[in-house]
Motif scaffolding. Structure first.
Motif, PDB file in Angstrom:
ATOM      1  N   LYS A   1       0.856  -1.183   0.000  1.00 41.59           N
ATOM      2  CA  LYS A   1       0.000   0.000   0.000  1.00 41.59           C
ATOM      3  C   LYS A   1       0.896   1.238   0.000  1.00 41.59           C
ATOM      4  O   LYS A   1       1.855   1.308   0.770  1.00 41.59           O
ATOM      5  CB  LYS A   1      -0.902   0.009   1.236  1.00 41.59           C
ATOM      6  CG  LYS A   1      -1.918   1.143   1.256  1.00 41.59           C
ATOM      7  CD  LYS A   1      -2.815   1.052   2.485  1.00 41.59           C
ATOM      8  CE  LYS A   1      -3.826   2.184   2.495  1.00 41.59           C
ATOM      9  NZ  LYS A   1      -4.702   2.129   3.690  1.00 41.59           N
TER      10      LYS A   1
ATOM     11  N   THR B   1       0.961   7.861   1.441  1.00 39.67           N
ATOM     12  CA  THR B   1       0.548   9.111   0.801  1.00 39.67           C
ATOM     13  C   THR B   1       1.237  10.312   1.430  1.00 39.67           C
ATOM     14  O   THR B   1       1.189  10.479   2.651  1.00 39.67           O
ATOM     15  CB  THR B   1      -0.974   9.295   0.911  1.00 39.67           C
ATOM     16  OG1 THR B   1      -1.629   8.152   0.358  1.00 39.67           O
ATOM     17  CG2 THR B   1      -1.424  10.540   0.156  1.00 39.67           C
TER      18      THR B   1
ATOM     19  N   ASP C   1      -6.934  13.016  -0.247  1.00 34.22           N
ATOM     20  CA  ASP C   1      -7.337  11.669  -0.647  1.00 34.22           C
ATOM     21  C   ASP C   1      -7.758  11.606  -2.112  1.00 34.22           C
ATOM     22  O   ASP C   1      -7.454  10.640  -2.818  1.00 34.22           O
ATOM     23  CB  ASP C   1      -8.484  11.172   0.242  1.00 34.22           C
ATOM     24  CG  ASP C   1      -8.031  10.920   1.668  1.00 34.22           C
ATOM     25  OD1 ASP C   1      -6.806  10.766   1.882  1.00 34.22           O
ATOM     26  OD2 ASP C   1      -8.889  10.882   2.567  1.00 34.22           O
ATOM     27  N   ASN C   2      -8.450  12.639  -2.579  1.00 36.50           N
ATOM     28  CA  ASN C   2      -8.917  12.661  -3.960  1.00 36.50           C
ATOM     29  C   ASN C   2      -7.740  12.712  -4.939  1.00 36.50           C
ATOM     30  O   ASN C   2      -7.717  12.002  -5.942  1.00 36.50           O
ATOM     31  CB  ASN C   2      -9.840  13.857  -4.182  1.00 36.50           C
ATOM     32  CG  ASN C   2     -10.414  13.899  -5.587  1.00 36.50           C
ATOM     33  OD1 ASN C   2     -11.006  12.935  -6.062  1.00 36.50           O
ATOM     34  ND2 ASN C   2     -10.232  15.020  -6.262  1.00 36.50           N
TER      35      ASN C   2
ATOM     36  N   ALA D   1      -4.657  11.754  -4.329  1.00 34.09           N
ATOM     37  CA  ALA D   1      -3.921  10.490  -4.240  1.00 34.09           C
ATOM     38  C   ALA D   1      -4.607   9.403  -5.060  1.00 34.09           C
ATOM     39  O   ALA D   1      -3.956   8.633  -5.780  1.00 34.09           O
ATOM     40  CB  ALA D   1      -3.798  10.057  -2.778  1.00 34.09           C
ATOM     41  N   GLN D   2      -5.940   9.334  -4.970  1.00 36.08           N
ATOM     42  CA  GLN D   2      -6.690   8.318  -5.706  1.00 36.08           C
ATOM     43  C   GLN D   2      -6.579   8.520  -7.210  1.00 36.08           C
ATOM     44  O   GLN D   2      -6.446   7.554  -7.971  1.00 36.08           O
ATOM     45  CB  GLN D   2      -8.160   8.336  -5.275  1.00 36.08           C
ATOM     46  CG  GLN D   2      -8.392   7.772  -3.880  1.00 36.08           C
ATOM     47  CD  GLN D   2      -9.853   7.821  -3.473  1.00 36.08           C
ATOM     48  OE1 GLN D   2     -10.732   8.116  -4.279  1.00 36.08           O
ATOM     49  NE2 GLN D   2     -10.123   7.536  -2.204  1.00 36.08           N
ATOM     50  N   LYS D   3      -6.614   9.766  -7.656  1.00 38.69           N
ATOM     51  CA  LYS D   3      -6.498  10.035  -9.090  1.00 38.69           C
ATOM     52  C   LYS D   3      -5.126   9.623  -9.620  1.00 38.69           C
ATOM     53  O   LYS D   3      -5.006   9.096 -10.730  1.00 38.69           O
ATOM     54  CB  LYS D   3      -6.755  11.514  -9.373  1.00 38.69           C
ATOM     55  CG  LYS D   3      -8.233  11.903  -9.291  1.00 38.69           C
ATOM     56  CD  LYS D   3      -8.457  13.337  -9.750  1.00 38.69           C
ATOM     57  CE  LYS D   3      -9.936  13.670  -9.779  1.00 38.69           C
ATOM     58  NZ  LYS D   3     -10.199  15.058 -10.256  1.00 38.69           N
TER      59      LYS D   3
ATOM     60  N   GLU E   1      -3.196   7.260  -8.244  1.00 40.28           N
ATOM     61  CA  GLU E   1      -3.136   5.803  -8.173  1.00 40.28           C
ATOM     62  C   GLU E   1      -3.919   5.147  -9.313  1.00 40.28           C
ATOM     63  O   GLU E   1      -3.499   4.112  -9.849  1.00 40.28           O
ATOM     64  CB  GLU E   1      -3.683   5.321  -6.829  1.00 40.28           C
ATOM     65  CG  GLU E   1      -2.776   5.627  -5.649  1.00 40.28           C
ATOM     66  CD  GLU E   1      -3.358   5.131  -4.339  1.00 40.28           C
ATOM     67  OE1 GLU E   1      -3.740   3.943  -4.279  1.00 40.28           O
ATOM     68  OE2 GLU E   1      -3.432   5.914  -3.378  1.00 40.28           O
ATOM     69  N   LYS E   2      -5.033   5.744  -9.691  1.00 38.54           N
ATOM     70  CA  LYS E   2      -5.858   5.181 -10.753  1.00 38.54           C
ATOM     71  C   LYS E   2      -5.344   5.536 -12.146  1.00 38.54           C
ATOM     72  O   LYS E   2      -5.881   5.052 -13.150  1.00 38.54           O
ATOM     73  CB  LYS E   2      -7.307   5.664 -10.595  1.00 38.54           C
ATOM     74  CG  LYS E   2      -8.018   5.103  -9.373  1.00 38.54           C
ATOM     75  CD  LYS E   2      -9.432   5.659  -9.270  1.00 38.54           C
ATOM     76  CE  LYS E   2     -10.150   5.099  -8.045  1.00 38.54           C
ATOM     77  NZ  LYS E   2     -11.528   5.665  -7.916  1.00 38.54           N
TER      78      LYS E   2
ATOM     79  N   GLU F   1      -5.458   8.518 -13.500  1.00 38.04           N
ATOM     80  CA  GLU F   1      -6.332   9.505 -14.124  1.00 38.04           C
ATOM     81  C   GLU F   1      -5.592  10.807 -14.424  1.00 38.04           C
ATOM     82  O   GLU F   1      -6.000  11.559 -15.314  1.00 38.04           O
ATOM     83  CB  GLU F   1      -7.543   9.777 -13.226  1.00 38.04           C
ATOM     84  CG  GLU F   1      -8.450   8.552 -13.045  1.00 38.04           C
ATOM     85  CD  GLU F   1      -9.600   8.833 -12.098  1.00 38.04           C
ATOM     86  OE1 GLU F   1      -9.696   9.970 -11.598  1.00 38.04           O
ATOM     87  OE2 GLU F   1     -10.399   7.907 -11.848  1.00 38.04           O
TER      88      GLU F   1
ATOM     89  N   TYR G   1       3.042   9.025  -9.489  1.00 40.52           N
ATOM     90  CA  TYR G   1       2.776   7.730  -8.852  1.00 40.52           C
ATOM     91  C   TYR G   1       3.374   6.622  -9.698  1.00 40.52           C
ATOM     92  O   TYR G   1       3.135   6.536 -10.901  1.00 40.52           O
ATOM     93  CB  TYR G   1       1.272   7.504  -8.693  1.00 40.52           C
ATOM     94  CG  TYR G   1       0.929   6.187  -8.025  1.00 40.52           C
ATOM     95  CD1 TYR G   1       1.165   6.002  -6.661  1.00 40.52           C
ATOM     96  CD2 TYR G   1       0.376   5.137  -8.753  1.00 40.52           C
ATOM     97  CE1 TYR G   1       0.862   4.795  -6.042  1.00 40.52           C
ATOM     98  CE2 TYR G   1       0.057   3.928  -8.141  1.00 40.52           C
ATOM     99  CZ  TYR G   1       0.306   3.759  -6.780  1.00 40.52           C
ATOM    100  OH  TYR G   1       0.005   2.574  -6.174  1.00 40.52           O
TER     101      TYR G   1
ATOM    102  N   ARG H   1       4.051   0.880  -6.440  1.00 39.85           N
ATOM    103  CA  ARG H   1       2.995   1.441  -5.595  1.00 39.85           C
ATOM    104  C   ARG H   1       3.588   2.490  -4.640  1.00 39.85           C
ATOM    105  O   ARG H   1       3.461   2.401  -3.423  1.00 39.85           O
ATOM    106  CB  ARG H   1       2.273   0.352  -4.798  1.00 39.85           C
ATOM    107  CG  ARG H   1       1.636  -0.724  -5.654  1.00 39.85           C
ATOM    108  CD  ARG H   1       0.725  -1.632  -4.849  1.00 39.85           C
ATOM    109  NE  ARG H   1       0.258  -2.759  -5.626  1.00 39.85           N
ATOM    110  CZ  ARG H   1       0.789  -3.986  -5.559  1.00 39.85           C
ATOM    111  NH1 ARG H   1       1.762  -4.228  -4.707  1.00 39.85           N
ATOM    112  NH2 ARG H   1       0.316  -4.960  -6.312  1.00 39.85           N
TER     113      ARG H   1
END
Length: 258
Positions: free
Chosen positions: A85, A88, A94-95, A97-99, A101-102, A104, A126, A131
């Motif tokens: 994992k 971060t 969080d938003n 970081a998620q973008k 990771e995905k 985007e 990223y 990871r």
């Protein structure tokens, strides 16, 4: 830019042999990974053997490696394993970081303040293979002065350091990437970057470049290189054969296996 920070004589050969990346004083690295190491970047993902840390022995594991000099100038080998994992950075929400990771977005440009109150601009990417979030100080990102013998404007250099794509009149588009073994991505398979150092022109010939972030590349079009590229390659070869001080060609022909 692929400016060489280390030479092969500086490499920690014993450490490299211990993890299976060298044998009998000979490196077992392909040319791209060797260039990445000598340029201060991370190699591609590879399988390392016989790792030991804090009384823990690992027979083999996938990881990337890089070099870093300590305060005394000693070159240390750093191992970047595949994390379960990602950790971060505190300056990412969080938003964001998620973008990353995905996949985007390619990166985020963030401004932070150090303990002394000085502002610092950071480029965050990223690495999906390990990871891990990769953070680069934009002031330390070296932008080329020319690409394919075309001078970059001050604005283009600034965009490059901030992780934005730069497009030249010859239709070559490229951008910085700390997660790529070349340190740069492009819509073309090759380009020649140049930078002025100590009054001399250093050439870096990139070949086999990866495509731009989240973009599909027409391989036929990508292989069509501009006249400026070929002229730059010729200039690089001539500078290598000349004896002009501080004028170097940073191309490599050494092969190997990983």
């Amino acid at each position: 830019m692929d400016i060489i920070h280390y030479n092969e004589k500086m490499l920690p050969m014993q450490d490299l042999e211990t993890i299976g990346l060298a044998s009998g004083g000979q490196l077992l690295l392909n040319v791209d990974d060797l260039k990445a190491l000598l340029s201060g970047r991370r190699t591609g993902l590879m399988q390392l053997q016989n790792l030991e840390a804090e009384n823990i022995k690992i027979k083999s594991m996938d990881a990337k490696v890089s070099l870093k000099a300590d305060e005394n100038g000693k070159i240390n080998l750093l191992i970047h394993p595949v994390y379960k994992k990602p950790a971060t950075p505190s300056f990412l929400d969080d938003n964001e970081a998620q973008k990353l990771e995905k996949g985007e977005v390619a990166n985020y440009l963030k401004t932070t303040t150090d303990d002394k109150g000085n502002k610092k601009e950071l480029l965050v990417e990223y690495d999906a293979e390990t990871r891990e979030f990769i953070v680069s100080d934009t002031e330390k990102i070296l932008a080329p002065d020319m690409v394919n013998l075309q001078f970059l404007t001050a604005a283009q250099k600034e965009n490059y350091r901030k992780g934005k794509e730069v497009t030249l009149p010859d239709k070559t588009t490229f951008g910085f990437s700390a997660t790529d073994t070349h340190g740069i991505r492009a819509n073309k398979l090759a380009l020649v970057a140049s930078i002025l150092i100590d009054g001399g022109l250093t050439y870096v010939v990139y070949k086999g470049l990866n495509m731009l972030f989240n973009q599909k590349r027409n391989e036929v079009e990508a292989a069509k290189l501009s006249p400026g590229y070929y002229h730059a390659v010729q200039d690089a070869a001539e500078s290598q054969n000349s004896h002009v001080p501080n004028q170097m060609n940073r191309t490599y022909t050494r092969g190997g296996s990983r």
